[in-house]
Write a protein that holds these residues in place. Structure first.
Motif, mmCIF file in Angstrom:
data_model
loop_
_atom_site.group_PDB
_atom_site.id
_atom_site.type_symbol
_atom_site.label_atom_id
_atom_site.label_comp_id
_atom_site.label_asym_id
_atom_site.label_seq_id
_atom_site.Cartn_x
_atom_site.Cartn_y
_atom_site.Cartn_z
ATOM 1 N N VAL A 83 0.740 -1.141 0.157
ATOM 2 C CA VAL A 83 0.103 0.007 0.171
ATOM 3 C C VAL A 83 1.063 1.073 -0.220
ATOM 4 O O VAL A 83 0.704 2.237 -1.043
ATOM 5 N N ALA A 84 2.485 0.840 0.916
ATOM 6 C CA ALA A 84 3.081 2.382 1.110
ATOM 7 C C ALA A 84 3.828 2.962 -0.243
ATOM 8 O O ALA A 84 3.536 3.920 -0.658
ATOM 9 N N ALA A 85 4.069 1.301 -1.230
ATOM 10 C CA ALA A 85 4.435 1.756 -2.495
ATOM 11 C C ALA A 85 3.550 2.099 -3.380
ATOM 12 O O ALA A 85 4.303 3.064 -4.570
ATOM 13 N N HIS A 86 2.616 1.660 -2.750
ATOM 14 C CA HIS A 86 1.340 2.031 -4.235
ATOM 15 C C HIS A 86 0.783 3.895 -3.783
ATOM 16 O O HIS A 86 0.895 4.405 -4.915
ATOM 17 N N MET A 87 0.880 3.875 -3.006
ATOM 18 C CA MET A 87 0.436 5.600 -2.748
ATOM 19 C C MET A 87 1.607 6.391 -3.434
ATOM 20 O O MET A 87 1.735 7.382 -3.774
ATOM 21 N N VAL A 88 3.176 6.199 -3.284
ATOM 22 C CA VAL A 88 4.229 6.654 -3.286
ATOM 23 C C VAL A 88 4.268 6.586 -4.722
ATOM 24 O O VAL A 88 4.565 7.864 -5.662
ATOM 25 N N GLY A 89 4.110 5.431 -5.397
ATOM 26 C CA GLY A 89 3.904 5.417 -6.888
ATOM 27 C C GLY A 89 2.786 7.050 -7.306
ATOM 28 O O GLY A 89 3.076 7.529 -8.296
ATOM 29 N N ARG A 90 1.871 6.386 -7.151
ATOM 30 C CA ARG A 90 0.836 7.738 -7.338
ATOM 31 C C ARG A 90 0.589 8.996 -7.029
ATOM 32 O O ARG A 90 0.650 9.934 -7.555
ATOM 33 N N ALA A 91 1.712 9.033 -5.933
ATOM 34 C CA ALA A 91 1.907 10.712 -5.674
ATOM 35 C C ALA A 91 2.960 11.090 -6.341
ATOM 36 O O ALA A 91 2.980 12.484 -6.504
ATOM 37 N N ALA A 92 3.625 10.520 -7.088
ATOM 38 C CA ALA A 92 5.102 10.637 -7.915
ATOM 39 C C ALA A 92 4.752 10.716 -9.492
ATOM 40 O O ALA A 92 4.891 11.767 -9.843
ATOM 41 N N TYR A 93 3.680 9.829 -9.576
ATOM 42 C CA TYR A 93 3.405 10.448 -11.265
ATOM 43 C C TYR A 93 3.186 11.748 -11.413
ATOM 44 O O TYR A 93 3.773 11.915 -12.844
ATOM 45 N N PRO A 94 2.296 11.925 -11.278
ATOM 46 C CA PRO A 94 2.011 13.550 -11.701
ATOM 47 C C PRO A 94 3.705 14.963 -11.980
ATOM 48 O O PRO A 94 3.226 15.530 -12.626
ATOM 49 N N HIS A 95 4.785 14.197 -10.949
ATOM 50 C CA HIS A 95 5.754 15.154 -11.164
ATOM 51 C C HIS A 95 6.793 14.823 -11.931
ATOM 52 O O HIS A 95 7.814 15.063 -11.658
#
Length: 133
Positions: A83-95
């Protein structure tokens, strides 16, 4: 060879294998080129390495309280790391923190266009892709 000796050898093997997987995950965090590769290294081999270490400890300790604690640690790690890895990926994607040329399928590209369109319509909020790295 007694059962205790066999269990100790299996526990030692699990501890060594888990330590090597955790070491490989740590080296990969430093050496991999982009965020998604580093997240993979932080989530998958690290969790498997920890589970092997916990299994080795459980085989060595062999008491009910210790095994229950080790099972809880393993369960919480299995529940939180993906879950943490997924959330980091989703947060970093638009940047633009990932290398899109390495992706085979980019399922979030349409979502990124929607996010950028909403950001452009909202006054005073910068475009996430235009932030400095």
């Amino acid at each position: 060879m007694t059962l205790d000796a066999v269990l100790d050898v299996v526990a030692a093997g699990c501890l060594i294998a888990g330590a090597l997987l955790s070491l490989a995950a740590g080296v990969a965090l430093v050496r991999f080129p982009d965020l998604l590769s580093r997240m993979h290294a932080a989530a998958k081999p690290q969790v498997l390495g920890l589970l092997l270490v916990l299994l080795g400890c459980a085989l060595r300790l062999r008491s009910g309280v210790d095994i229950t604690t080790l099972v809880l640690v393993g369960a919480f790690q299995l529940a939180t790391a993906p879950v943490a890895a997924h959330m980091v990926g989703r947060a970093a994607y638009p940047h633009d923190e990932i290398r899109r040329d390495l992706l085979l399928t980019d399922e979030l590209a349409a979502h990124l266009d929607d996010v950028r369109a909403r950001r452009a319509d909202a006054p005073g909020e910068p475009d996430p892709a235009s932030r400095p790295a």
